[in-house]
Design an enzyme around this catalytic site. Structure first.
Site, PDB file in Angstrom:
ATOM      1  N   ASP A 372       0.893  -1.147   0.000  1.00  0.00           N
ATOM      2  CA  ASP A 372       0.000   0.000   0.000  1.00  0.00           C
ATOM      3  C   ASP A 372       0.943   1.211   0.000  1.00  0.00           C
ATOM      4  O   ASP A 372       2.020   1.135   0.575  1.00  0.00           O
ATOM      5  CB  ASP A 372      -0.804  -0.078   1.311  1.00  0.00           C
ATOM      6  CG  ASP A 372      -1.865   0.977   1.395  1.00  0.00           C
ATOM      7  OD1 ASP A 372      -2.413   1.305   0.345  1.00  0.00           O
ATOM      8  OD2 ASP A 372      -2.143   1.452   2.508  1.00  0.00           O
ATOM      9  N   LYS A 373       0.592   2.334  -0.648  1.00  0.00           N
ATOM     10  CA  LYS A 373       1.540   3.453  -0.718  1.00  0.00           C
ATOM     11  C   LYS A 373       1.514   4.329   0.531  1.00  0.00           C
ATOM     12  O   LYS A 373       2.483   4.432   1.272  1.00  0.00           O
ATOM     13  CB  LYS A 373       1.273   4.333  -1.946  1.00  0.00           C
ATOM     14  CG  LYS A 373       2.216   5.532  -2.032  1.00  0.00           C
ATOM     15  CD  LYS A 373       1.875   6.478  -3.151  1.00  0.00           C
ATOM     16  CE  LYS A 373       0.714   7.378  -2.826  1.00  0.00           C
ATOM     17  NZ  LYS A 373       1.038   8.545  -1.981  1.00  0.00           N
ATOM     18  N   THR A 374       0.355   4.949   0.768  1.00  0.00           N
ATOM     19  CA  THR A 374       0.289   6.001   1.785  1.00  0.00           C
ATOM     20  C   THR A 374       0.496   5.431   3.182  1.00  0.00           C
ATOM     21  O   THR A 374      -0.210   4.527   3.593  1.00  0.00           O
ATOM     22  CB  THR A 374      -1.070   6.721   1.703  1.00  0.00           C
ATOM     23  OG1 THR A 374      -1.276   7.059   0.339  1.00  0.00           O
ATOM     24  CG2 THR A 374      -1.072   7.965   2.558  1.00  0.00           C
ATOM     25  N   THR A 520      -2.289   1.727  -5.027  1.00  0.00           N
ATOM     26  CA  THR A 520      -2.638   2.950  -4.305  1.00  0.00           C
ATOM     27  C   THR A 520      -3.921   3.567  -4.859  1.00  0.00           C
ATOM     28  O   THR A 520      -4.235   3.410  -6.041  1.00  0.00           O
ATOM     29  CB  THR A 520      -1.475   3.984  -4.397  1.00  0.00           C
ATOM     30  OG1 THR A 520      -1.883   5.182  -3.760  1.00  0.00           O
ATOM     31  CG2 THR A 520      -1.083   4.287  -5.840  1.00  0.00           C
ATOM     32  N   GLY A 521      -4.623   4.254  -3.998  1.00  0.00           N
ATOM     33  CA  GLY A 521      -5.826   4.975  -4.413  1.00  0.00           C
ATOM     34  C   GLY A 521      -5.463   6.290  -5.087  1.00  0.00           C
ATOM     35  O   GLY A 521      -6.310   6.961  -5.681  1.00  0.00           O
ATOM     36  N   ASP A 567      -3.074  -1.296   5.746  1.00  0.00           N
ATOM     37  CA  ASP A 567      -3.259  -0.790   7.104  1.00  0.00           C
ATOM     38  C   ASP A 567      -4.311  -1.576   7.882  1.00  0.00           C
ATOM     39  O   ASP A 567      -4.667  -1.222   8.991  1.00  0.00           O
ATOM     40  CB  ASP A 567      -3.558   0.712   7.105  1.00  0.00           C
ATOM     41  CG  ASP A 567      -4.837   1.032   6.346  1.00  0.00           C
ATOM     42  OD1 ASP A 567      -5.610   0.105   6.080  1.00  0.00           O
ATOM     43  OD2 ASP A 567      -5.044   2.215   6.026  1.00  0.00           O
ATOM     44  N   ASP A 571      -8.098  -2.468   3.987  1.00  0.00           N
ATOM     45  CA  ASP A 571      -7.454  -3.504   3.181  1.00  0.00           C
ATOM     46  C   ASP A 571      -7.817  -4.919   3.625  1.00  0.00           C
ATOM     47  O   ASP A 571      -7.214  -5.885   3.166  1.00  0.00           O
ATOM     48  CB  ASP A 571      -5.922  -3.337   3.245  1.00  0.00           C
ATOM     49  CG  ASP A 571      -5.475  -2.050   2.578  1.00  0.00           C
ATOM     50  OD1 ASP A 571      -6.102  -1.672   1.577  1.00  0.00           O
ATOM     51  OD2 ASP A 571      -4.523  -1.425   3.059  1.00  0.00           O
TER      52      ASP A 571
END
Length: 679
Positions: A372-374, A520-521, A567, A571
Site C-alpha cells: 500500500d503506498k500512503t 494505491t488509491g 493498514d 485492506d
C-alpha cells in the site's frame, strides 16, 4: 503449542482446562503456564540429584572412566533410585503417551515413553535375575535431558508472553479523571470507562488508550511499539495506554480500556501465535510418530535376526533394547519448539506480531509483494520538498516564515507540512491577523502591515499572475504561491514524502528475487513518480479497496505466491485473500483480524526483515528436524549390529553420548536464530 503443553495439562483442574480451551485471557494462561514450568523445573532438579549416585554406580561408567565402586546390593539401590526417577521424572511423558494413544496419534511423548519404559523394565528384569546389562543410567539421563528440554522450551516460549506481561505491569494503577465540574479525582484504572476525560502530567504513564483533547507533548512508546524516538502528540492524536508522557500535560479522552486496549490485544495475539501449531511443528510430531513405529519395528527385527543367527535370547534382547532406547532422539523433542519459542519472542521484541505461524514460515515462498503506498512506502503526510523566493527583498527562509505564520491558523495537511518545516528550521514566526479562507483558492491574512495570501495554482491564475519558472519540478508535488500586497514573492512545493527506509527495503526484497508492486488509491501521476523513485516492478493507481483483492486473485491465478501489506482496516479483503497478509500501522488498528502478521510500526524495512526472518526460521526448523531424525539413520542400524561382522557395534553408552550431543547441537542451532533479525 507443543507436546509439553498437553503432557502437563493433567496438572490443571478440569475447570481450568475448560477455561483454557475457550482461549482464555493472557494472564490466566500465563499463570497456568508458570505452574507447568515450575513443575518441570522441580521434576528436573529432583531427578538430576537422584541421577548422580546412579551414574556413579553404573558399571558401564565405571569401566569407561576406569574406577571400581561396588558393594552388596548396589544394583538394588540403583533399581530403587531409578524407579523414583522413572515414575516421578518420567510421569509427564507416560501421561502424554496415554493422551497420544487415546487420540491414535503416537508422537513425541509416545516415543519418549517407549524408550524409558523399555529401558526401565528391561533393567529391572536384569536386577532380578535376567542376564544382561542394566540401562539405568541411560534411562535417568534420557529423562533428565527430556525434562530439561521441555523446561527450557516452555521458559523461552514464556519469554515472549513475559515481555508482554511485563508491559501489562507497566500500566499505572490509578488515573486522574476530570469530573463534569472540572475538578480532578484519582480513580483505579479498572473504573475508567470509554468517554472519560483524564489528565496526564509530564513524566507520568498514560493509563488507557485514548485521543488527545488538549495539550501537546512527546510520548515515549518504545516499550510498546519498538519505535525508539519519542512521538510528538497534539490535539486529536491517538495515544496508547502504558506509554510514558514526556514534557507536556495532556488531557485525553479514554477510548479503549481493559480487554479492548492495545496492550491486551498484543498480549492476546502473541499468546494466540504460541498456541497455533505451524506445519513444521506438525512435521516434527509426524517425524516422532514415524520414529515410534520405526523403533518398534527395528527392535523386533533386531531381536528376530539375532535369534535366527543363533545368538542367545539375552544377547538378542539386549540389542533390541539398545535399538529402542537409541531410537528416541532427544533432539527431535526440541527441534521445532525451541525455534518457535525463540522466533516468537525475538519477533515480538522487534514489533512483529505473528498471528499465523504457518504464514510466517511460508514467507520463504513469496514471489510477489504488494505494498500500500500512503503511510507504508510514504509517510502519509505532506512535507516541504522545496521553497524558493522570487523576490530580491525576501530570502528563502523568510518566505517560509511568512507562509508558516499564516498557515499556523489553518487545519489543512499542507498547512501542517509548512509549519512543521518552519519548526525544523527553528524559524521565528510573527502573529498573523484577520485570517480568512478564500474558498477554492487559498488563504489570506495581515502580517507586519502587509496583506499576505497563499494561493493554489488555480488561485494564482485567477489573479492573472504567471507561474514562476521551475515552480513545478516533479508531477507528484503540490505547489502553493505566496503573495505580498498582491505581488508574487515565492513558492513552496510539498509532497507526501517517501520514507527513507523504503528504498533499502525494496532493494532487499528484489535481491531475494521477490517482485515488488504498489497498489494505491492515488492518481496515476503520483503513483508513477513514487514507483520510479523507488525502482518498483510495477504499480496499480486509483485502486479501490475491493480492487486490491481482485489484483491479488489475478496474480495467484498466474501461480504467484503473494504477500499484501496494508493498514488492516480498508485492506481487510485483500489481506485475507493474500497468501501472507501483513497489517502495518501502530495504535489500536494493530488488531486487524484478517492479517497473519502485524507490524507495530509502518516501517517497510520491517517487512523485508520479516520475510528474511521467516525464511531463516523455517531453515533452522528443517536443519534441526534433519539433524535430530538423521542421527537415527546412522545410530539405529549400528545399535542393531549391522556392522557387528566387522567388529563395529554401537554400545548404549556411546549411543547416549551421541544423543546428548545432537540435543546440544539442536539447542545451539536454535539460539543462532537470534542473530538473524536486524534491529
Amino acid at each position: 503449542m507443543d507436546h509439553s503443553h498437553h503432557s502437563s495439562t493433567q496438572h490443571a483442574s478440569p475447570h481450568k482446562e475448560k477455561h483454557e480451551m475457550k482461549g482464555m485471557e493472557g494472564h490466566d494462561h500465563s499463570m497456568h503456564h508458570m505452574h507447568m514450568i515450575e513443575d518441570f523445573k522441580k521434576r528436573f532438579w529432583i531427578s538430576l540429584v537422584i541421577t548422580l549416585p546412579i551414574v556413579v554406580l553404573a558399571p558401564m561408567i565405571q569401566s569407561l572412566v576406569g574406577y571400581e565402586f561396588r558393594f552388596d546390593g548396589d544394583r538394588y539401590l540403583q533399581f530403587a533410585l531409578s524407579s523414583i526417577v522413572f515414575f516421578y521424572g518420567g510421569w509427564p511423558f507416560l501421561i502424554g503417551m496415554v493422551d497420544e494413544l487415546k487420540k491414535r496419534k503416537p508422537g513425541m511423548m509416545t516415543l519418549i515413553a517407549l524408550a524409558i519404559s523399555v529401558a526401565y523394565f528391561y533393567s529391572s528384569a536384569v536386577v532380578f535375575g535376567l542376564s544382561g546389562k542394566m540401562f539405568f543410567w541411560e534411562l535417568v539421563s534420557l529423562i533428565d535431558i527430556m525434562l530439561l528440554g521441555h523446561w527450557i522450551e516452555m521458559k523461552s516460549v514464556m519469554g515472549a508472553s513475559n515481555a508482554l506481561q511485563e508491559l501489562a505491569k507497566m500500566m499505572p494503577s490509578e488515573a486522574r479523571r476530570i469530573k463534569d465540574n472540572g475538578e480532578s479525582e484519582d480513580v483505579p484504572i479498572a473504573e475508567l470507562k470509554s468517554g472519560d476525560t483524564i489528565l496526564v502530567r509530564p513524566g507520568e504513564k498514560i493509563p488507557a488508550d485514548g485521543q488527545v483533547l488538549e495539550g501537546s507533548s512527546h510520548v515515549n512508546e518504545s516499550m510498546l511499539t519498538g519505535e525508539s524516538k519519542p512521538v510528538a502528540k497534539q490535539k486529536d492524536d491517538e495515544v496508547i495506554g502504558g506509554s510514558v508522557n514526556d514534557n507536556g500535560a495532556l488531557k485525553i479522552m479514554v477510548k479503549h480500556t481493559g480487554e479492548d486496549s492495545y496492550l491486551s490485544k498484543v498480549i492476546g495475539l502473541v499468546t494466540e501465535a504460541q498456541k497455533t501449531k505451524s506445519n513444521t511443528q506438525n512435521l516434527a510430531d509426524k517425524a516422532a510418530g514415524w520414529l515410534f513405529y520405526i523403533a518398534l519395528a527395528a527392535g523386533i527385527i533386531t531381536l528376530v535376526v539375532w535369534l535366527s543367527l543363533e545368538k542367545d535370547f539375552n544377547y538378542a534382547l539386549e540389542r533390541m533394547v539398545t535399538v529402542m532406547i537409541i531410537s528416541c532422539p532427544h533432539a527431535l523433542g526440541l527441534a521445532v519448539p525451541l525455534v518457535v519459542a525463540i522466533s516468537t519472542s525475538v519477533s515480538a521484541k522487534h514489533g512483529l506480531l505473528i498471528r499465523n505461524r504457518t504464514a510466517f514460515e511460508n514467507s520463504r515462498k513469496l514471489t510477489t509483494i504488494i505494498f500500500d503506498k500512503t503511510g507504508t512506502l510514504t509517510k502519509g503526510e505532506f512535507g516541504v520538498t522545496r521553497f524558493k523566493s522570487v523576490n530580491a527583498e525576501t530570502d528563502d527562509q523568510e518566505l517560509l516564515a511568512i507562509a508558516a505564520a499564516l498557515e499556523n491558523n489553518s487545519e489543512h495537511p499542507i498547512a501542517a507540512g509548512i509549519v512543521r518545516k518552519s519548526k525544523e528550521l527553528d524559524l521565528k514566526l510573527d502573529k498573523a491577523e484577520n485570517f480568512q479562507n478564500i474558498t477554492g483558492m487559498g488563504i489570506e491574512a495581515n502580517l507586519n502591515e502587509k496583506e499576505i495570501s497563499i494561493l493554489s495554482p488555480g488561485g494564482l491564475k485567477q489573479k492573472g499572475i504567471e507561474q514562476p519558472e521551475g515552480a513545478f519540478k516533479t508531477e507528484d508535488e503540490t505547489v502553493v504561491f505566496v503573495l505580498s500586497d498582491e505581488k508574487l514573492i515565492g513558492f513552496i512545493a510539498l509532497a507526501d514524502e517517501i520514507r527513507e527506509e523504503s528504498k533499502e527495503a525494496i532493494d532487499t526484497l528484489k535481491k531475494q528475487g521477490i517482485k515488488v508492486l504498489m497498489a494505491t488509491g492515488d492518481n496515476e501521476i503520483v503513483a508513477k513518480a513514487v514507483s520510479e523513485t523507488l525502482g518498483l516492478d510495477g504499480y496499480y493507481a486509483e485502486v479501490m479497496p475491493e480492487d486490491k483483492q481482485k489484483i491479488i486473485k489475478n496474480l495467484q491465478g498466474k501461480g504467484e505466491f503473494v504477500a499484501m501489506t496494508g493498514d488492516g482496516v480498508n485492506d481487510a479483503p485483500a489481506l485475507a485473500q493474500a497468501d501472507v497478509g501483513i497489517a502495518v500501522g501502530s495504535g489500536t488498528d494493530v488488531a486487524a483480524e484478517t492479517a497473519d502478521i502485524i507490524l507495530v510500526n509502518s516501517n517497510p524495512k520491517d517487512i523485508a526483515n520479516l520475510i528474511l526472518f521467516g525464511t531463516a526460521t523455517y531453515r533452522k526448523m528443517m536443519q534441526n528436524i534433519w539433524w535430530a531424525a538423521g542421527y537415527n539413520i546412522v545410530a539405529v542400524p549400528l545399535a542393531a549390529g549391522v556392522l557387528a561382522g566387522v567388529g563395529i557395534i554401537l554400545s548404549p553408552a556411546i549411543g547416549a553420548a551421541l544423543m546428548s550431543l545432537s540435543t546440544v547441537i539442536v539447542a545451539l542451532n536454535a539460539q543462532l536464530l537470534k542473530r538473524q533479525i536486524k534491529s
